[in-house]
Design a protein around this motif. Sequence first.
Motif, PDB file in Angstrom:
ATOM      1  N   PRO A   1      -9.078  -2.514  -5.181  1.00 24.04           N
ATOM      2  CA  PRO A   1      -8.194  -3.672  -5.371  1.00 24.04           C
ATOM      3  C   PRO A   1      -6.779  -3.262  -5.775  1.00 24.04           C
ATOM      4  N   SER A   2      -6.662  -2.179  -6.567  1.00 25.00           N
ATOM      5  CA  SER A   2      -5.338  -1.703  -6.953  1.00 25.00           C
ATOM      6  C   SER A   2      -4.527  -1.303  -5.722  1.00 25.00           C
ATOM      7  N   LEU A   3      -5.157  -0.555  -4.820  1.00 26.51           N
ATOM      8  CA  LEU A   3      -4.503  -0.186  -3.567  1.00 26.51           C
ATOM      9  C   LEU A   3      -4.236  -1.419  -2.707  1.00 26.51           C
ATOM     10  N   TYR A   4      -5.175  -2.360  -2.726  1.00 26.92           N
ATOM     11  CA  TYR A   4      -5.033  -3.598  -1.953  1.00 26.92           C
ATOM     12  C   TYR A   4      -3.750  -4.338  -2.340  1.00 26.92           C
ATOM     13  N   PHE A   5      -3.515  -4.478  -3.639  1.00 28.27           N
ATOM     14  CA  PHE A   5      -2.338  -5.218  -4.083  1.00 28.27           C
ATOM     15  C   PHE A   5      -1.050  -4.485  -3.740  1.00 28.27           C
ATOM     16  N   LEU A   6      -1.071  -3.159  -3.821  1.00 29.18           N
ATOM     17  CA  LEU A   6       0.113  -2.397  -3.447  1.00 29.18           C
ATOM     18  C   LEU A   6       0.419  -2.550  -1.950  1.00 29.18           C
ATOM     19  N   CYS A   7      -0.633  -2.593  -1.140  1.00 23.42           N
ATOM     20  CA  CYS A   7      -0.450  -2.815   0.302  1.00 23.42           C
ATOM     21  C   CYS A   7      -0.049  -4.252   0.589  1.00 23.42           C
ATOM     22  N   PHE A   8      -0.659  -5.194  -0.135  1.00 27.20           N
ATOM     23  CA  PHE A   8      -0.432  -6.615   0.116  1.00 27.20           C
ATOM     24  C   PHE A   8       1.020  -7.008  -0.141  1.00 27.20           C
ATOM     25  N   LEU A   9       1.632  -6.410  -1.147  1.00 21.48           N
ATOM     26  CA  LEU A   9       2.984  -6.800  -1.520  1.00 21.48           C
ATOM     27  C   LEU A   9       4.058  -6.109  -0.693  1.00 21.48           C
ATOM     28  N   ASN A  10       3.643  -5.357   0.321  1.00 19.99           N
ATOM     29  CA  ASN A  10       4.614  -4.754   1.228  1.00 19.99           C
ATOM     30  C   ASN A  10       5.320  -5.842   2.032  1.00 19.99           C
ATOM     31  N   GLU A  11       6.633  -5.831   2.048  1.00 19.52           N
ATOM     32  CA  GLU A  11       7.398  -6.887   2.711  1.00 19.52           C
ATOM     33  C   GLU A  11       7.192  -6.906   4.228  1.00 19.52           C
ATOM     34  N   LYS A  12       6.718  -5.818   4.808  1.00 19.46           N
ATOM     35  CA  LYS A  12       6.562  -5.729   6.256  1.00 19.46           C
ATOM     36  C   LYS A  12       5.226  -6.269   6.741  1.00 19.46           C
ATOM     37  N   LYS A  13       4.436  -6.798   5.859  1.00 18.70           N
ATOM     38  CA  LYS A  13       3.099  -7.249   6.233  1.00 18.70           C
ATOM     39  C   LYS A  13       3.173  -8.518   7.090  1.00 18.70           C
ATOM     40  N   THR A  14       2.081  -8.805   7.819  1.00 21.86           N
ATOM     41  CA  THR A  14       1.956 -10.022   8.617  1.00 21.86           C
ATOM     42  C   THR A  14       0.767 -10.823   8.091  1.00 21.86           C
ATOM     43  N   ILE A  15       0.661 -12.082   8.501  1.00 24.85           N
ATOM     44  CA  ILE A  15      -0.446 -12.927   8.063  1.00 24.85           C
ATOM     45  C   ILE A  15      -1.777 -12.359   8.546  1.00 24.85           C
ATOM     46  N   THR A  16      -1.811 -11.883   9.775  1.00 22.09           N
ATOM     47  CA  THR A  16      -3.037 -11.292  10.312  1.00 22.09           C
ATOM     48  C   THR A  16      -3.461 -10.087   9.482  1.00 22.09           C
ATOM     49  N   PHE A  17      -2.492  -9.261   9.135  1.00 18.67           N
ATOM     50  CA  PHE A  17      -2.790  -8.092   8.307  1.00 18.67           C
ATOM     51  C   PHE A  17      -3.328  -8.517   6.939  1.00 18.67           C
ATOM     52  N   ASP A  18      -2.726  -9.552   6.337  1.00 20.68           N
ATOM     53  CA  ASP A  18      -3.172 -10.045   5.029  1.00 20.68           C
ATOM     54  C   ASP A  18      -4.631 -10.497   5.076  1.00 20.68           C
ATOM     55  N   ILE A  19      -4.973 -11.226   6.139  1.00 23.73           N
ATOM     56  CA  ILE A  19      -6.337 -11.746   6.265  1.00 23.73           C
ATOM     57  C   ILE A  19      -7.339 -10.613   6.421  1.00 23.73           C
ATOM     58  N   ILE A  20      -7.018  -9.649   7.282  1.00 23.45           N
ATOM     59  CA  ILE A  20      -7.917  -8.505   7.499  1.00 23.45           C
ATOM     60  C   ILE A  20      -8.080  -7.707   6.214  1.00 23.45           C
ATOM     61  N   LEU A  21      -6.970  -7.494   5.514  1.00 25.24           N
ATOM     62  CA  LEU A  21      -7.007  -6.738   4.255  1.00 25.24           C
ATOM     63  C   LEU A  21      -7.858  -7.462   3.221  1.00 25.24           C
ATOM     64  N   PHE A  22      -7.677  -8.786   3.121  1.00 25.95           N
ATOM     65  CA  PHE A  22      -8.440  -9.582   2.153  1.00 25.95           C
ATOM     66  C   PHE A  22      -9.931  -9.550   2.467  1.00 25.95           C
ATOM     67  N   LEU A  23     -10.286  -9.753   3.723  1.00 25.34           N
ATOM     68  CA  LEU A  23     -11.702  -9.768   4.118  1.00 25.34           C
ATOM     69  C   LEU A  23     -12.351  -8.399   3.912  1.00 25.34           C
ATOM     70  N   SER A  24     -11.597  -7.346   4.175  1.00 27.26           N
ATOM     71  CA  SER A  24     -12.159  -6.006   4.005  1.00 27.26           C
ATOM     72  C   SER A  24     -12.499  -5.732   2.542  1.00 27.26           C
ATOM     73  N   LEU A  25     -11.624  -6.152   1.634  1.00 28.78           N
ATOM     74  CA  LEU A  25     -11.888  -5.937   0.211  1.00 28.78           C
ATOM     75  C   LEU A  25     -12.965  -6.881  -0.297  1.00 28.78           C
ATOM     76  N   ALA A  26     -12.950  -8.140   0.166  1.00 24.77           N
ATOM     77  CA  ALA A  26     -13.969  -9.106  -0.247  1.00 24.77           C
ATOM     78  C   ALA A  26     -15.365  -8.607   0.109  1.00 24.77           C
TER      79      ALA A  26
END
Length: 373
Positions: free
Chosen positions: A160-185
Amino acid sequence: MFYFFIFNLMFIFTVCSFVYLKQINKISLMLFIGIVIIFFVPLWYIQLGGVKYSSYSVASYYEAINIATISCVFVIFYLFSHVIFYGFFLKNNKYTYNYNYMYKIYIFIYIMLIMYIAFYINKWPLLNAFSGIIVERPDILKGGFKGYFLFSVIVNFAMPSLYFLCFLNEKKTITFDIILFLSLAFLLLIGGNKGVFMYFLVFNLLFVWKKIKIYHYFLIGIIGVIVYAIIRMPYLSDGLSFHYLYESILERVFLTQGMSVPAVIELSKHIDISTMGSNDLKYTLFTFVYGFSPGSMPMYYTAEIYARYNVYILIIVGICISFILSIYISFFESKNNIGVNWVLYMCLYTLVMSGISLSNICLLYTSDAADEL
């Protein structure tokens, strides 16, 4: 009633301290959540005549009230110490991260974790829940999973620590956010532990999802209910109902954890628990309360110390823990980094939900390694 009145008065002082010291939107809020779900709601439930999990005597209930009052004092002491140390440590501690580097670490570790999951593919509660098969959680089943402690530390702290560091990257997209969230969940839920996932959502609501709208809260609530229903479905022979989900979720969040406090006090009056390991005590307490096994019943750390020793040891150890914890949290929170804050949040979660044990102390040290990622 006098002791119950004193507890409620101290609880009000605790709430005022959080507001006055501006800790409502800080990591320390986890301690307030603990006071509410471990002491305030269960004690009021008993006071109003609730009878569930009534494996304790009236005397043990009164002792639980005293522990609750002392625990509030510890939290207040921690808060004022934390504010002092935080001001001392607050410097230019912000880190600059290479987000591509973080992605690579996340993906690499994720692949390793998937390999571990595949090795025990037929033993995971979440995967078996879809087939309606009941399997014990890895953290309850002794000897069933080799290396599960390390797996859980990585999944609950580092990922989750790595997840939040990746999530707050300004270059992210909505699709990337969803995939990242589901992978950690998936990782957080595969072991059948719903609590960490729930507090992961709480952390997002408090510190990450700043632009969230009201209907998003309902959506998140629905997701939580669906997840809970999937994991609980194999245990219900009569099927699911809205009434069951409503009652069961409220009971597990606001009642079950706290009822361990008077229960462990009562248990200590029947058997000698002073030399019993922390995990063994939780297994024994579960059997004492529910009448069957296997299972584990977490305890707030003050209840465990009191039941093992006495109130004097509790006061000495509690003050030391609050003081040391205030330094520890202040030092790392002053870095103002979301990944580090998650580790601190989980440290407090572990203290509130799992108490003091050798394995949990190891988590505090292990989490330092996660801070360095």
